[in-house]
Write a protein that holds these residues in place. Sequence first.
Motif, PDB file in Angstrom:
ATOM      1  N   UNK A 283       6.183  -8.868  24.928  1.00  0.00           N
ATOM      2  CA  UNK A 283       4.805  -9.287  24.770  1.00  0.00           C
ATOM      3  C   UNK A 283       3.907  -8.313  24.034  1.00  0.00           C
ATOM      4  N   UNK A 284       2.752  -8.828  23.609  1.00  0.00           N
ATOM      5  CA  UNK A 284       1.776  -8.021  22.877  1.00  0.00           C
ATOM      6  C   UNK A 284       1.242  -6.874  23.727  1.00  0.00           C
ATOM      7  N   UNK A 285       1.302  -7.016  25.050  1.00  0.00           N
ATOM      8  CA  UNK A 285       0.850  -5.935  25.935  1.00  0.00           C
ATOM      9  C   UNK A 285       1.710  -4.679  25.785  1.00  0.00           C
ATOM     10  N   UNK A 286       2.865  -4.804  25.129  1.00  0.00           N
ATOM     11  CA  UNK A 286       3.772  -3.676  24.964  1.00  0.00           C
ATOM     12  C   UNK A 286       3.430  -2.832  23.730  1.00  0.00           C
ATOM     13  N   UNK A 287       2.450  -3.262  22.935  1.00  0.00           N
ATOM     14  CA  UNK A 287       2.172  -2.607  21.654  1.00  0.00           C
ATOM     15  C   UNK A 287       1.871  -1.122  21.814  1.00  0.00           C
ATOM     16  N   UNK A 288       0.971  -0.775  22.726  1.00  0.00           N
ATOM     17  CA  UNK A 288       0.578   0.630  22.874  1.00  0.00           C
ATOM     18  C   UNK A 288       1.774   1.501  23.235  1.00  0.00           C
ATOM     19  N   UNK A 289       2.605   1.015  24.143  1.00  0.00           N
ATOM     20  CA  UNK A 289       3.782   1.771  24.571  1.00  0.00           C
ATOM     21  C   UNK A 289       4.769   1.954  23.421  1.00  0.00           C
ATOM     22  N   UNK A 290       4.978   0.892  22.649  1.00  0.00           N
ATOM     23  CA  UNK A 290       5.935   0.967  21.546  1.00  0.00           C
ATOM     24  C   UNK A 290       5.437   1.871  20.422  1.00  0.00           C
ATOM     25  N   UNK A 291       4.169   1.745  20.072  1.00  0.00           N
ATOM     26  CA  UNK A 291       3.652   2.566  18.976  1.00  0.00           C
ATOM     27  C   UNK A 291       3.575   4.036  19.373  1.00  0.00           C
ATOM     28  N   UNK A 292       3.326   4.305  20.643  1.00  0.00           N
ATOM     29  CA  UNK A 292       3.326   5.696  21.104  1.00  0.00           C
ATOM     30  C   UNK A 292       4.722   6.305  20.977  1.00  0.00           C
ATOM     31  N   UNK A 293       5.746   5.496  21.275  1.00  0.00           N
ATOM     32  CA  UNK A 293       7.117   5.999  21.230  1.00  0.00           C
ATOM     33  C   UNK A 293       7.709   5.994  19.826  1.00  0.00           C
ATOM     34  N   UNK A 294       7.271   5.038  18.977  1.00  0.00           N
ATOM     35  CA  UNK A 294       7.958   4.822  17.706  1.00  0.00           C
ATOM     36  C   UNK A 294       7.063   4.938  16.476  1.00  0.00           C
ATOM     37  N   UNK A 295       5.765   5.078  16.687  1.00  0.00           N
ATOM     38  CA  UNK A 295       4.868   5.189  15.548  1.00  0.00           C
ATOM     39  C   UNK A 295       4.765   3.897  14.763  1.00  0.00           C
ATOM     40  N   UNK A 296       4.647   4.028  13.435  1.00  0.00           N
ATOM     41  CA  UNK A 296       4.423   2.844  12.606  1.00  0.00           C
ATOM     42  C   UNK A 296       5.709   2.174  12.139  1.00  0.00           C
ATOM     43  N   UNK A 297       6.842   2.553  12.729  1.00  0.00           N
ATOM     44  CA  UNK A 297       8.086   1.883  12.328  1.00  0.00           C
ATOM     45  C   UNK A 297       8.338   0.599  13.119  1.00  0.00           C
ATOM     46  N   UNK A 298       7.384   0.229  14.002  1.00  0.00           N
ATOM     47  CA  UNK A 298       7.501  -1.018  14.756  1.00  0.00           C
ATOM     48  C   UNK A 298       6.862  -2.150  13.963  1.00  0.00           C
ATOM     49  N   UNK A 299       7.602  -3.240  13.790  1.00  0.00           N
ATOM     50  CA  UNK A 299       7.071  -4.427  13.141  1.00  0.00           C
ATOM     51  C   UNK A 299       7.045  -5.600  14.101  1.00  0.00           C
TER      52      UNK A 299
END
Length: 424
Positions: A283-299
């Motif tokens: 879900x979209x609620x995961x965005x902050x967690x993913x970007x913190x861990x992976x930076x801008x390589x998340x699409x």
Amino acid sequence: MKAKRIVSLMLAFSMAVGLTACGGEAGGKAEKEDGKVSITVFSEWVGAHPYAKYFAERVESFEEAHPEIDVNVEEIAGSTTANMDAKLKVQVSSGELPDVFYTNDQSIIDLAKKSNLLYDFKDKLDADAELKDELDMEDIASWNEGSDQVYGICSHKDFFGFFYNKEILKAAGYEKFPESWDELYDLCEKLKGDGVAAMALETKTAWYSSLTLLAALASGSEKGQEMAKTVGLTDYNTPEFIEAASQLQKMFMEYSTTDAPGSDISVALNNFTSDKTAIVLDGAWRIAELTEAMGDKVGEAYLPGKGAVSYPGYAWFSGSKDEKTAAASYEFIKWFNNKEDQAIRLEQLGLIPASANIDYESLELSPLMMEILEMKDDVNYTVSSCWRVYPAAVTAIIPQELAALGTGQSTPEQFAENLTKASN
């Protein structure tokens, strides 16, 4: 948080000692000696939970705005919904629900409705034009399906597709995410050849695997799309579902990690953030967690065929048994569903608001969130949450059934038959 905290750390013990003990803080108490009304709220948004800061601040601001209401928060330990759902099921069995609680699990609400444990907010909401204007009444109706009552109030819609690792895809020769299932399987084969598992899957939580199953189901036909949005699906013995189960089994056995069958969501998520897998459906609620861990390589990408997971978000309910407590409970629920709160949740938690009156440009939103907000207005089909599709009996067995499917211990036909038997 100024609210009185009732810590529920020993859920397993409370379940074991009997149903009467579990009902102790539920059900709504009358007016206190000082004239205040006391309400009990169940929440797992405490401690280390990602929503804890938001929840504490909103409870505190509510009590400042409503000094006539005392809020007693019973803290349900755990960072996922599992303990909260287990607690609510015990409370339903005991015949006592708290004054305020929230859930994503339709099966819990179905059980509570059958036992006549929920307060009907229809009259209050009909008289509250200000709040009603900020809600999606189709979503409200969905949570209250099969009745004219309004038991649940929700004010956000979950909407999302696949998250993917742009660097892994680029290394495999892909500048964009595949648009069809055939193209997606080609990518999976390419990644397999490169020694990379494509899909982050798990079975213990049953979230990623179930959503992937519903995505495959919806892609095959109009009937599959209808099944993937059916609340309380009972017949899984169809060619469409069996084919989708076959696709999921193939993903488990050929395109995921060896630890996927039997693992929970934390393992699967770690596999994605640590570059062990390339794709996850979350879900979209995961965005902050993913970007913190992976930076801008998340699409972020649509499901194949320009689809998405979309369904009404968690809803708030009340088990209050008298009008004064119910009125206080309604004010609390309104506080957590008004326009201001919807904007706060979008900005802080990544929860997409129901209100059409929120200015996205005035908020601090990530590029990924802005992309999702644009996607939600241009989609060919949607699938629902597995927790709305599965009836209670299927929810109870789905982890072991998915594990058996994922390891090849059961066939897609047996998987479908077992879910159908459990539902009937």
